[in-house]
Design an enzyme around this catalytic site. Sequence first.
Site, PDB file in Angstrom:
ATOM      1  CB  CYS A 150      -0.960  -0.006   1.180  1.00  0.00           C
ATOM      2  SG  CYS A 150      -0.173  -0.326   2.785  1.00  0.00           S
ATOM      3  CG  HIS A 242      -0.491   4.574   3.601  1.00  0.00           C
ATOM      4  ND1 HIS A 242      -1.171   4.507   4.799  1.00  0.00           N
ATOM      5  CD2 HIS A 242      -0.104   3.296   3.320  1.00  0.00           C
ATOM      6  CE1 HIS A 242      -1.192   3.252   5.223  1.00  0.00           C
ATOM      7  NE2 HIS A 242      -0.551   2.502   4.344  1.00  0.00           N
TER       8      HIS A 242
END
Length: 344
Positions: A150, A242
């Site tokens: 990710c 993120h």
Amino acid sequence: MAVRVGVLGATGAVGQRFIQLLDDHPTFELAAVTASESSVGRSYRDAAKWRVDTPIPDDVAEMEVVATEPDAVPDDLDLVFSSLPSSVAADVEPDFAEAGYVLSSNSSNLRMAEDVPLTIPEVNAEHLELIEVQRDERGWDGALVKNPNCSTITMTPTLAALDEFGLERVHVSTLQAVSGAGYSGVTSMEIIDNAIPHIGGEEEKMETESRKLLGEFDGSGVELHGADVSASCNRIPTIDGHLENVFAELADDPSVEDVAAAMEAYPGLDLPSAPEQLIHVFDDPLRPQPRLDRMTGEGMAVCAGGIQETAGGVKYNCLAHNTIRGAAGAAVLNGELLVEDGWV
């Protein structure tokens, strides 16, 4: 005609995202959900502690959870999505591929294997040709395709856009959401009023996976990109999204405007889950921010901003939704590419 699919590890955090994203999908029809032995035989509603921000689909809620074994799922599945823990996937996924199933997997095992495609469809779709190498070498009738970590998938599309300027070296520091660790991965006492300056294994994944994704497929394998990549990974108390601070050293000397234009012009794909614009660039130096921008492109776009010239290159920030573009959505998009290119 609908493509019949199953989800391995369907009750976990990423598994639930798969269920959400597959609901009313124009191509895929969910036909099987699997989980651990403690969930087998129960309805999905009872087995899954549903935590996604949309209601559990009614038709999936009453599906019976089956064992995560090739013999337990329907033999007419066209495609299988995997969100298994890597320790489980390492044993199970090869069994499914050997049994003839094509898998699009979010699990981290075998991402760097020489014969396993690690793909972001907008970046390196041609790497799917490794499936032929994989089948020859492993004797599989099925296939195994991976999407990256990710944090890697947040940064790599922006690096692909910069590669035209001669990408030589990358330094990245991440500010990663707690959902990346799963529901029980980080306790509230650890993360509230805190930041954790290490995520086990994450730095190595960013440093190696990005070079494979940006590498060249030569017909038999992938030559890793020559750029040096160095990562520092940190956990912060955001839920999703993120955020990463990237410093890229380049052979050329592009302006801020050149970099922004290259990112915004980076081509997308005409697939159901692909965003209309892959990279969204902000002029506002305060953006992107996780809470404000993680759902850009329904969670499948990458956002960038704060672009500045530095000695030898540029620095900027980038952001993506870690459980959508960074996990389940990435695997669904890989599945759509597998269908589009005739592998399914």
